[in-house]
Design an enzyme around this catalytic site. Structure first.
Site, PDB file in Angstrom:
ATOM      1  CD  GLU A  93      -2.908  -1.238   2.246  1.00 27.84           C
ATOM      2  OE1 GLU A  93      -4.120  -1.386   2.060  1.00 27.84           O
ATOM      3  OE2 GLU A  93      -2.401  -1.240   3.371  1.00 27.84           O
ATOM      4  CB  CYS A 106       2.848   7.142   3.572  1.00 28.29           C
ATOM      5  SG  CYS A 106       3.284   5.875   4.749  1.00 28.29           S
ATOM      6  CB  CYS A 113       7.580  -5.768   8.296  1.00 27.47           C
ATOM      7  SG  CYS A 113       9.002  -5.074   9.184  1.00 27.47           S
ATOM      8  CB  CYS A 117       6.424  -3.836  15.883  1.00 31.38           C
ATOM      9  SG  CYS A 117       8.071  -3.307  15.414  1.00 31.38           S
ATOM     10  CB  CYS A 120       3.237  -3.007  13.358  1.00 35.60           C
ATOM     11  SG  CYS A 120       3.351  -2.721  11.577  1.00 35.60           S
ATOM     12  CB  CYS A 349       0.614   5.360  11.463  1.00 39.68           C
ATOM     13  SG  CYS A 349       2.109   6.065  10.865  1.00 39.68           S
TER      14      CYS A 349
HETATM   15  N1  SAH Z   1       9.361  -0.094   9.669  1.00 44.41           N
HETATM   16  C1  SAH Z   1       9.511   1.295   9.862  1.00 44.41           C
HETATM   17  C2  SAH Z   1       8.608   2.144   8.999  1.00 44.41           C
HETATM   18  C3  SAH Z   1       7.212   1.669   8.777  1.00 44.41           C
HETATM   19  S1  SAH Z   1       6.127   1.767  10.155  1.00 44.41           S
HETATM   20  C4  SAH Z   1       9.344   1.653  11.321  1.00 44.41           C
HETATM   21  O1  SAH Z   1       8.906   0.821  12.105  1.00 44.41           O
HETATM   22  O2  SAH Z   1       9.700   2.775  11.676  1.00 44.41           O
HETATM   23  C5  SAH Z   1       5.791   3.516  10.279  1.00 44.41           C
HETATM   24  C6  SAH Z   1       5.386   3.971  11.688  1.00 44.41           C
HETATM   25  O3  SAH Z   1       4.090   3.463  12.026  1.00 44.41           O
HETATM   26  C7  SAH Z   1       6.331   3.478  12.751  1.00 44.41           C
HETATM   27  O4  SAH Z   1       6.658   4.493  13.652  1.00 44.41           O
HETATM   28  C8  SAH Z   1       5.498   2.435  13.432  1.00 44.41           C
HETATM   29  O5  SAH Z   1       5.929   2.202  14.725  1.00 44.41           O
HETATM   30  C9  SAH Z   1       4.121   3.014  13.362  1.00 44.41           C
HETATM   31  N2  SAH Z   1       3.054   2.049  13.594  1.00 44.41           N
HETATM   32  C10 SAH Z   1       3.052   0.739  13.287  1.00 44.41           C
HETATM   33  N3  SAH Z   1       1.889   0.170  13.655  1.00 44.41           N
HETATM   34  C11 SAH Z   1       1.141   1.146  14.196  1.00 44.41           C
HETATM   35  C12 SAH Z   1      -0.179   1.181  14.747  1.00 44.41           C
HETATM   36  N4  SAH Z   1      -0.968   0.095  14.776  1.00 44.41           N
HETATM   37  N5  SAH Z   1      -0.630   2.359  15.220  1.00 44.41           N
HETATM   38  C13 SAH Z   1       0.133   3.460  15.160  1.00 44.41           C
HETATM   39  N6  SAH Z   1       1.369   3.490  14.653  1.00 44.41           N
HETATM   40  C14 SAH Z   1       1.880   2.343  14.176  1.00 44.41           C
HETATM   41 FE1  SF4 Z   2       7.957  -3.599  10.600  1.00 47.07          FE
HETATM   42 FE2  SF4 Z   2       5.678  -2.596  11.458  1.00 47.07          FE
HETATM   43 FE3  SF4 Z   2       7.723  -2.841  13.136  1.00 47.07          FE
HETATM   44 FE4  SF4 Z   2       7.828  -0.976  11.184  1.00 47.07          FE
HETATM   45  S1  SF4 Z   2       6.387  -1.047  12.917  1.00 47.07           S
HETATM   46  S2  SF4 Z   2       9.441  -2.425  11.795  1.00 47.07           S
HETATM   47  S3  SF4 Z   2       6.691  -2.064   9.565  1.00 47.07           S
HETATM   48  S4  SF4 Z   2       6.635  -4.532  12.131  1.00 47.07           S
END
Ligand code: SAH
Ligand code: SF4
Length: 393
Positions: A93, A106, A113, A117, A120, A349
């Site tokens: 996306e 974005c 990934c 996390c 996420c 996000c």
């Molecule tokens: N992998 C990279 C970039 C993609 S994620 C990273 O982790 O930085 C982009 C941002 O979205 C990151 O700061 C991540 O922590 C945040 N993010 C991921 N899942 C989220 C969620 N469910 N709610 C709010 N922010 C989230």
């Molecule tokens: Fe990967 Fe999501 Fe963690 Fe960013 S926030 S490193 S996209 S798992």
């Protein structure tokens, strides 16, 4: 010709090498590059200042191929989300966020990934594969082209800022990322200044150091926790690159960064990382002790968690987010709370999910094991631990 090369794969240097292979002068690459990235040309026949013989040669050997589009959604607030097919049942996306004074795109860097996390949605999908340079660039090429047609006034750029905050961890796809960044920065390409291109990372320390030397753009680091104990749980990569190393890499990045601060992103999770004590601990972390470490020039961007059912986590209430922000601000750190945009189309996000063939079995791992999220002893004052139950579907 069946093995046509997609010219979106190349930065200008790469395109020059390709022109040489075709028996052309390297400088032709600049003309070609401008047609592709400044004019958004998709056909060689359009390129009126290239000799007909070259256009024909190019048509036989190369393409300018966008990603196949699966769907497009536009939110009530003007945010646009595209879903692109990257083959083998995978989709990524891209989101465009219009604001008064800028247009931010974005972009995704991977299908899925591998970092995993807890909060996420992409992480819960597991990892399928890295995008190529061309697949990263194609997202910008397509968005700029389509939006200019719809909204454009002459040659004015619609996308003024790029953030690598879509699906994937850009610094785990470094080889494809750097040429893509060069296309964005190139004056003959998108001409974006280094300050307007942001790489967001969960903390791949050695690659932060390489990016500093190879292509220093604005850096955002996803922190999410004030200590290793909690960050180990939320961002599993922390077990490999703990906070002290991450902060040291951020400090050294600043020596060459286009901005004189690092942005720390912090996803606000109810009852997990959002207490007053944790805000104070965070402040102490980034301000350093003054004796053994020196603190770091930074800003905070607090992201209200965007919930999804499998996470078993909740968004911190707004007053809690405001109180947390106040503590950081009172400590002298510029802190913003991210406005959630495109909520109604799941474009905010962490909501980007696409459809990914999970080759790492992340879904299985995350649904089997209940997560123990542990507040740091210093943060809670009591070493309190707290189990967050996964939501078993
Ligand atoms: N992998 C990279 C970039 C993609 S994620 C990273 O982790 O930085 C982009 C941002 O979205 C990151 O700061 C991540 O922590 C945040 N993010 C991921 N899942 C989220 C969620 N469910 N709610 C709010 N922010 C989230
Ligand atoms: Fe990967 Fe999501 Fe963690 Fe960013 S926030 S490193 S996209 S798992």
């Amino acid at each position: 010709m069946n093995a046509a090369v997609n010219l979106l794969e190349f930065d200008r240097e790469g395109l020059a090498a390709f022109c040489e292979q075709l028996g052309e002068k390297r400088f032709r690459a600049t003309q070609l590059f401008r047609w592709i990235h400044r004019s958004g040309a998709a056909e060689f026949a359009q390129m009126s200042d290239l000799a007909k013989s070259l256009r024909e040669k190019l048509a036989g050997a190369a393409t300018i191929a966008a990603l196949p589009l699966i769907s497009e959604h536009t939110s009530g607030d003007g945010t646009v989300k595209w879903l692109f097919d990257v083959g083998d049942g995978n989709a990524v996306e891209t989101v465009f966020i219009p604001e008064d004074d800028r247009g931010t795109l974005c972009i995704s860097s991977q299908a899925g990934c591998a970092v995993g996390c807890r909060f996420c949605s992409t992480g819960h999908q597991g990892f399928s594969r890295n995008l190529t340079t061309g697949e990263i660039v194609a997202q910008l090429w397509y968005a700029e082209r389509v939006l200019r047609e719809r909204l454009g006034r002459g040659d004015e750029r619609i996308v003024t800022n790029v953030v690598m905050m879509g699906m994937g961890e850009p610094l785990q796809n470094y080889a494809a990322l750097v040429p893509a960044l060069r296309v964005m920065l190139d004056d003959h390409g998108y001409g974006l200044s280094r300050r307007r291109v942001t790489v967001s990372t969960s903390g791949v320390v050695p690659m932060i150091e390489r990016l500093r030397d190879d292509c220093p753009v604005a850096l955002a680091v996803s922190l999410h926790a004030p200590n290793d104990l909690l960050r180990d749980e939320l961002v599993p990569l922390n077990r490999k690159y703990p906070l002290a190393e991450l902060l040291a890499a951020c400090r050294s990045y600043l020596a060459k960064a286009p901005r004189d601060f690092v942005t720390f992103e912090y996803c606000m999770l109810d009852g997990v990382n959002d207490s007053d004590a944790q805000a104070h601990e965070l402040l102490a972390l980034v301000q350093g002790s003054g004796r053994t470490d020196s603190g770091i020039a930074c800003k905070f961007n607090l992201i209200p968690f965007n919930p999804f059912p499998e996470s078993g986590l909740k968004r911190s209430p707004n007053p809690r987010i405001a109180a947390f922000a106040r503590i950081l601000q009172d400590g002298g750190i510029v802190t913003t709370i991210r406005k959630t945009r495109g909520d109604d189309i799941d474009a905010a996000c962490g909501q980007l999910a696409g459809e990914v063939q999970d080759r790492t079995n992340a879904r299985q791992r995350m649904t089997r094991a209940p997560v123990r999220l542990q507040r740091g002893a210093a943060a809670s004052g009591q070493g309190e631990t707290r189990a967050v139950q996964e939501n078993h579907r």
